[in-house]
Design a protein around this motif. Structure first.
Motif, PDB file in Angstrom:
ATOM      1  N   THR A 136       0.743  -1.594  -0.162  1.00 52.01           N
ATOM      2  CA  THR A 136       0.245  -0.101   0.245  1.00 52.01           C
ATOM      3  C   THR A 136       1.142   1.303  -0.210  1.00 52.01           C
ATOM      4  O   THR A 136       0.872   2.852  -0.806  1.00 52.01           O
ATOM      5  CB  THR A 136      -0.938   0.113   1.491  1.00 52.01           C
TER       6      THR A 136
ATOM      7  N   LYS B 257       2.210 -12.552   7.820  1.00 50.35           N
ATOM      8  CA  LYS B 257       0.759 -11.748   7.342  1.00 50.35           C
ATOM      9  C   LYS B 257       0.380 -12.461   6.433  1.00 50.35           C
ATOM     10  O   LYS B 257       1.376 -12.753   5.568  1.00 50.35           O
ATOM     11  CB  LYS B 257       1.351 -10.344   6.631  1.00 50.35           C
TER      12      LYS B 257
ATOM     13  N   GLU C 279     -11.593  -8.027   3.809  1.00 53.28           N
ATOM     14  CA  GLU C 279     -12.864  -8.284   3.183  1.00 53.28           C
ATOM     15  C   GLU C 279     -12.744  -9.686   3.947  1.00 53.28           C
ATOM     16  O   GLU C 279     -14.212 -10.521   3.850  1.00 53.28           O
ATOM     17  CB  GLU C 279     -12.865  -8.310   1.894  1.00 53.28           C
TER      18      GLU C 279
HETATM   19  O1  NGF Z   1      -3.499  -4.924  -1.545  1.00 56.25           O
HETATM   20  C1  NGF Z   1      -3.177  -5.709  -1.654  1.00 56.25           C
HETATM   21  C2  NGF Z   1      -2.598  -6.600  -2.080  1.00 56.25           C
HETATM   22  N1  NGF Z   1      -3.139  -6.231   0.102  1.00 56.25           N
HETATM   23  C3  NGF Z   1      -3.382  -5.172   1.338  1.00 56.25           C
HETATM   24  C4  NGF Z   1      -2.492  -5.774   2.025  1.00 56.25           C
HETATM   25  O2  NGF Z   1      -2.622  -6.709   2.606  1.00 56.25           O
HETATM   26  C5  NGF Z   1      -0.726  -4.649   1.578  1.00 56.25           C
HETATM   27  C6  NGF Z   1      -4.925  -6.008   1.580  1.00 56.25           C
HETATM   28  O3  NGF Z   1      -5.392  -4.672   2.343  1.00 56.25           O
HETATM   29  C7  NGF Z   1      -1.004  -4.866   2.884  1.00 56.25           C
HETATM   30  O4  NGF Z   1      -1.030  -4.742   3.904  1.00 56.25           O
HETATM   31  C8  NGF Z   1       0.448  -3.777   2.015  1.00 56.25           C
HETATM   32  O5  NGF Z   1       0.464  -2.911   2.239  1.00 56.25           O
HETATM   33  O6  NGF Z   1       1.650  -4.224   2.378  1.00 56.25           O
HETATM   34  C9  NGF Z   1      -6.014  -5.375   0.496  1.00 56.25           C
HETATM   35  O7  NGF Z   1      -6.098  -4.149  -0.411  1.00 56.25           O
HETATM   36  C10 NGF Z   1      -7.446  -5.440   0.576  1.00 56.25           C
HETATM   37  O8  NGF Z   1      -7.515  -6.473   1.688  1.00 56.25           O
HETATM   38  C11 NGF Z   1      -8.195  -5.695  -0.194  1.00 56.25           C
HETATM   39  O9  NGF Z   1      -8.456  -6.623  -0.969  1.00 56.25           O
HETATM   40  O10 NGF Z   1      -3.166  -8.171  -2.504  1.00 56.25           O
END
Ligand code: NGF
Length: 292
Positions: free
Chosen positions: A47, A163, A190
């Protein structure tokens, strides 16, 4: 072994028009989440567009987040980089800055053997001086761990947890059940409620930066055994997540933050700025999220 419990926003990286880190907006995002009651932050992850940042920007980001948080909450820094040496250098930045733990996505792009990947984690754990959390994200990294491989990695004293950014709840349940003193984080917002039902106690997610309050209420409802309320809140969050995913999760999250009054800029190119129609959809999704 440090225990991790609660909601951990995987924070976005606010940038200006020159793609420089905007620390003022970063502080605003963090302070709002602290006020909402998050347990900590996950910095420099997916993110945070970490693989679009230059090395010195990742270091700057980790330092800035640790400084802003100032020990009030946990800070987990994703230091995963293309090389073991690069990861260890960032781990040292995290340790010096006062981070609680480091996390690392498995080395990717080149097809490494499992033995090389395991050694990568052991090398980081030895050098980091901080607990290490494996970042299991097969969809992005292209590395799929078998459950037994994760159990083997988690048996190492320097590895504090994993994680799980995967929909494989059977794997998550097995890890919770068999790796008792290690932290198993949910990584897909989700499915927070199903993850709680298999014993997960902490969750790291991108959408917590825009709606941590909803997920904190969900966790409280779960703890109070109010499943109807917990399902309702997961449903509310998922309707928002559906819209974010349709638009593009990271640009959309920055778009929502803008609507919420914190301008974090666009995502780093090649991500493209949102269009007016995207903002219209996000505005409607936000209104729906908080109706009732
Ligand atoms: O965006 C992703 C890609 N995963 C994120 C999160 O696991 C990313 C998840 O929140 C994260 O922790 C990081 O920034 O390293 C999703 O955006 C969310 O569940 C919507 O699908 O898989």
């Amino acid at each position: 072994m440090k225990r991790f419990e609660g909601i951990y926003p995987a924070i976005i990286t606010p940038i200006d028009e020159m793609e420089q880190i905007n620390e003022k907006a970063l502080a605003q995002v963090i302070e709002r989440s602290v006020a909402q009651g998050v347990a900590g932050f996950y910095v420099s992850g997916s993110t945070g567009e970490s693989f679009l940042l230059r090395d010195e920007q990742r270091a700057q980001l980790i330092r800035a987040v640790c400084e802003i948080v100032g020990g009030r909450r946990d800070v987990i820094a994703n230091i995963g980089a293309f090389s073991t040496k690069g990861s260890i250098e960032l781990a040292h930045v995290a340790a010096k800055s006062g981070a609680t733990a480091v996390s690392a996505v498995p080395p990717f792009y080149f097809p490494y053997s499992k033995q090389e990947i395991v050694q990568y984690y052991f090398d980081i754990a030895k050098a980091a001086g901080l607990p290490v959390i494996i970042y299991n994200i097969p969809k992005m990294s292209g590395v799929s761990f078998k459950t037994g491989e994760l159990i083997e990695l988690l048996a190492h004293e320097g590895i504090a947890g994993v994680k799980q950014t995967t929909m494989d709840l059977m794997q998550t349940e097995t890890l919770v059940r068999t790796c008792g003193n290690k932290a198993v984080f949910n990584g897909h917002d989700e499915i927070l409620l199903p993850a709680l039902s298999v014993g997960v106690k902490a969750s790291i997610g991108s959408t917590f930066s825009i709606m941590a309050d909803v997920f904190i209420r969900l966790m409280k409802a779960f703890d109070a055994k109010d499943m109807e309320r917990a399902r309702y809140l997961q449903g509310k969050a998922n309707a928002m997540i559906k819209t974010l995913l349709e638009i593009g999760i990271f640009p959309a999250i920055k778009g929502v933050l803008k609507l919420q009054g914190i301008d974090c800029g666009n995502c780093i190119k090649p991500f493209q700025p949102l269009k007016t129609a995207d903002y219209d959809k996000l505005e409607k999704a936000l209104a729906d999220l908080y109706d009732g």
